[in-house]
Design an enzyme around this catalytic site. Structure first.
Site, PDB file in Angstrom:
ATOM      1  N   HIS A 109      -9.615   1.152   4.810  1.00 25.32           N
ATOM      2  CA  HIS A 109      -8.078   1.416   5.535  1.00 25.32           C
ATOM      3  C   HIS A 109      -8.531   2.497   6.794  1.00 25.32           C
ATOM      4  O   HIS A 109      -8.999   3.273   6.973  1.00 25.32           O
ATOM      5  CB  HIS A 109      -7.164   2.053   4.676  1.00 25.32           C
ATOM      6  CG  HIS A 109      -5.729   2.148   5.193  1.00 25.32           C
ATOM      7  ND1 HIS A 109      -5.369   2.823   6.131  1.00 25.32           N
ATOM      8  CD2 HIS A 109      -4.753   1.166   5.002  1.00 25.32           C
ATOM      9  CE1 HIS A 109      -4.071   2.645   6.607  1.00 25.32           C
ATOM     10  NE2 HIS A 109      -3.625   1.626   5.918  1.00 25.32           N
ATOM     11  N   ASN A 151       0.837  -1.180  -0.022  1.00 23.97           N
ATOM     12  CA  ASN A 151       0.101   0.254   0.028  1.00 23.97           C
ATOM     13  C   ASN A 151       0.704   1.200  -0.009  1.00 23.97           C
ATOM     14  O   ASN A 151       1.466   1.587   1.155  1.00 23.97           O
ATOM     15  CB  ASN A 151      -1.001  -0.034   1.041  1.00 23.97           C
ATOM     16  CG  ASN A 151      -1.831   1.294   1.327  1.00 23.97           C
ATOM     17  OD1 ASN A 151      -1.695   2.140   0.387  1.00 23.97           O
ATOM     18  ND2 ASN A 151      -2.467   1.534   2.473  1.00 23.97           N
ATOM     19  N   GLU A 173      -5.540  -4.845  10.308  1.00 28.29           N
ATOM     20  CA  GLU A 173      -4.292  -3.752  10.713  1.00 28.29           C
ATOM     21  C   GLU A 173      -4.648  -2.970  11.793  1.00 28.29           C
ATOM     22  O   GLU A 173      -5.313  -2.115  12.133  1.00 28.29           O
ATOM     23  CB  GLU A 173      -4.308  -2.666   9.520  1.00 28.29           C
ATOM     24  CG  GLU A 173      -4.155  -3.434   8.083  1.00 28.29           C
ATOM     25  CD  GLU A 173      -3.462  -2.491   7.404  1.00 28.29           C
ATOM     26  OE1 GLU A 173      -2.275  -2.629   6.713  1.00 28.29           O
ATOM     27  OE2 GLU A 173      -4.200  -1.355   7.054  1.00 28.29           O
ATOM     28  N   GLY A 225       2.531   2.517  10.953  1.00 21.59           N
ATOM     29  CA  GLY A 225       3.523   3.553  10.530  1.00 21.59           C
ATOM     30  C   GLY A 225       4.322   3.821  11.858  1.00 21.59           C
ATOM     31  O   GLY A 225       4.994   4.983  11.910  1.00 21.59           O
ATOM     32  N   GLU A 274      -6.807   4.691   7.843  1.00 23.46           N
ATOM     33  CA  GLU A 274      -6.657   6.230   7.598  1.00 23.46           C
ATOM     34  C   GLU A 274      -7.898   6.852   6.966  1.00 23.46           C
ATOM     35  O   GLU A 274      -8.248   7.904   7.248  1.00 23.46           O
ATOM     36  CB  GLU A 274      -5.345   6.424   6.890  1.00 23.46           C
ATOM     37  CG  GLU A 274      -4.164   6.131   7.405  1.00 23.46           C
ATOM     38  CD  GLU A 274      -3.046   5.680   6.668  1.00 23.46           C
ATOM     39  OE1 GLU A 274      -3.072   5.791   5.546  1.00 23.46           O
ATOM     40  OE2 GLU A 274      -2.029   4.903   7.412  1.00 23.46           O
ATOM     41  N   SER A 286       3.384  -2.315  10.296  1.00 24.07           N
ATOM     42  CA  SER A 286       4.971  -2.095  10.560  1.00 24.07           C
ATOM     43  C   SER A 286       5.606  -3.586  10.102  1.00 24.07           C
ATOM     44  O   SER A 286       6.695  -3.830  11.008  1.00 24.07           O
ATOM     45  CB  SER A 286       5.055  -1.734  11.961  1.00 24.07           C
ATOM     46  OG  SER A 286       4.990  -0.132  12.192  1.00 24.07           O
ATOM     47  N   LYS A 335       0.233   4.432  -0.263  1.00 21.21           N
ATOM     48  CA  LYS A 335      -0.340   5.172   0.313  1.00 21.21           C
ATOM     49  C   LYS A 335      -0.217   6.634  -0.463  1.00 21.21           C
ATOM     50  O   LYS A 335      -0.380   6.443  -1.748  1.00 21.21           O
ATOM     51  CB  LYS A 335      -0.184   5.502   1.867  1.00 21.21           C
ATOM     52  CG  LYS A 335       0.041   4.287   2.841  1.00 21.21           C
ATOM     53  CD  LYS A 335       0.013   4.676   4.161  1.00 21.21           C
ATOM     54  CE  LYS A 335       0.058   3.342   4.996  1.00 21.21           C
ATOM     55  NZ  LYS A 335       0.017   3.240   6.318  1.00 21.21           N
TER      56      LYS A 335
HETATM   57  P1  13P Z   1       3.213   0.479   7.674  1.00 22.21           P
HETATM   58  O1  13P Z   1       3.836  -0.964   7.246  1.00 22.21           O
HETATM   59  O2  13P Z   1       3.688   1.805   7.091  1.00 22.21           O
HETATM   60  O3  13P Z   1       2.926   0.516   9.187  1.00 22.21           O
HETATM   61  O4  13P Z   1       1.812   0.717   6.983  1.00 22.21           O
HETATM   62  C1  13P Z   1       0.735  -0.371   7.287  1.00 22.21           C
HETATM   63  C2  13P Z   1      -0.340  -0.095   6.552  1.00 22.21           C
HETATM   64  O5  13P Z   1      -1.086   0.908   6.758  1.00 22.21           O
HETATM   65  C3  13P Z   1      -0.666  -0.848   5.328  1.00 22.21           C
HETATM   66  O6  13P Z   1      -1.991  -0.543   4.656  1.00 22.21           O
END
Ligand code: 13P
Length: 248
Positions: A94, A9, A166, A172, A96, A211, A11
């Protein structure tokens, strides 16, 4: 036997130059990768990635969609547009999008429905915040997020859905769920699906995200109910991403 899936992803991280380099890097290291590999690009780069991955095993996905097919929705992108660029997948729900853009479980369920109707396989993201985990609410939060989708589209379409667990506190942050913590929620999700249909529960891929990196992917993916990863930061470096793809 469920196949391992590793999805990147990206982002809101890309430029034409970085996409060219990243895809070239991934393509050059695909020998020996047994997992299904998927990259979820920002909308403006779908076309570029589509051309770069022609003839390869890499699959393309988007990161969001609007539930309508077309019309007066300025700034929005529909499932059929995503499909038009050769994408097979779209990330839905997601954390976010849930937390920054106020997407409720009901909206997420509508997005799953719209993507399935267009022939896309959604990656349905679920997961609890740190406060919810500390309050002992992990299972009820995840159950609410999954049940909203089952109620709208039915359990039978889960044979065309990929679930991604997740935990918000691991995204992150560099703090990964331990294999035990992740496995326990994955098993819970599978049992929840199993209350509706045991065969579907056993065949639905459940990925872990938060992560995940080259250093911890092996032990997470080795867990019996973890079928791969949804990778953020580490998916932006070809070498790290390939390492995770080879963990499967
Ligand atoms: P990270 O791997 O940067 O923690 O992000 C995970 C994520 O949100 C994947 O959709």
């Amino acid at each position: 036997m469920r196949k391992t899936i590793v999805a990147g992803n990206w982002k809101m991280n890309a430029s034409k130059e970085s996409v060219k380099k990243l895809i070239a890097g991934i393509l050059s290291g695909m020998d020996g990768v047994k997992s299904e590999v998927l990259v979820c690009a920002p909308f403006p780069y779908l076309s570029q990635v589509e051309s770069l991955i022609v003839g390869s095993e890499i699959r393309l996905g988007a990161q969001n969609l609007n539930i309508n097919e077309s019309g007066a929705f300025t700034g929005e992108v529909s499932a059929s547009m995503i499909k038009d660029f050769g994408a097979k997948h779209v990330i839905v729900g997601h954390s976010e999008r849930r937390s920054i853009y106020g997407e409720t479980s009901a909206i997420v369920a509508e997005k799953v429905k719209a993507s399935l109707e267009a022939g896309l396989t959604p990656l349905l993201c679920v997961g609890e915040s740190l406060e919810q985990r500390e309050g002992g609410k992990t299972e009820s939060v995840v159950a609410e997020q999954i049940n909203a989708v089952i109620e709208l589209v039915g359990i039978n379409v889960f044979n065309n859905i990929i679930v991604a667990y997740e935990p918000v506190w691991a995204i992150g942050t560099g703090v990964t769920a331990s294999p035990e913590q992740a496995q326990s929620v994955h098993l819970f999700i599978r049992s929840l699906l199993g209350e509706n249909n045991e065969t579907i529960a056993q065949t639905t891929p459940i990925l872990y995200g938060g992560s995940m990196n080259a250093g911890n992917a092996n032990e997470l993916i080795a867990c019996p109910d973890i079928d791969g990863g949804l990778i953020g930061g580490a998916a932006l470096k070809a070498e790290d991403f390939l390492h995770i793809c080879k963990a499967g």
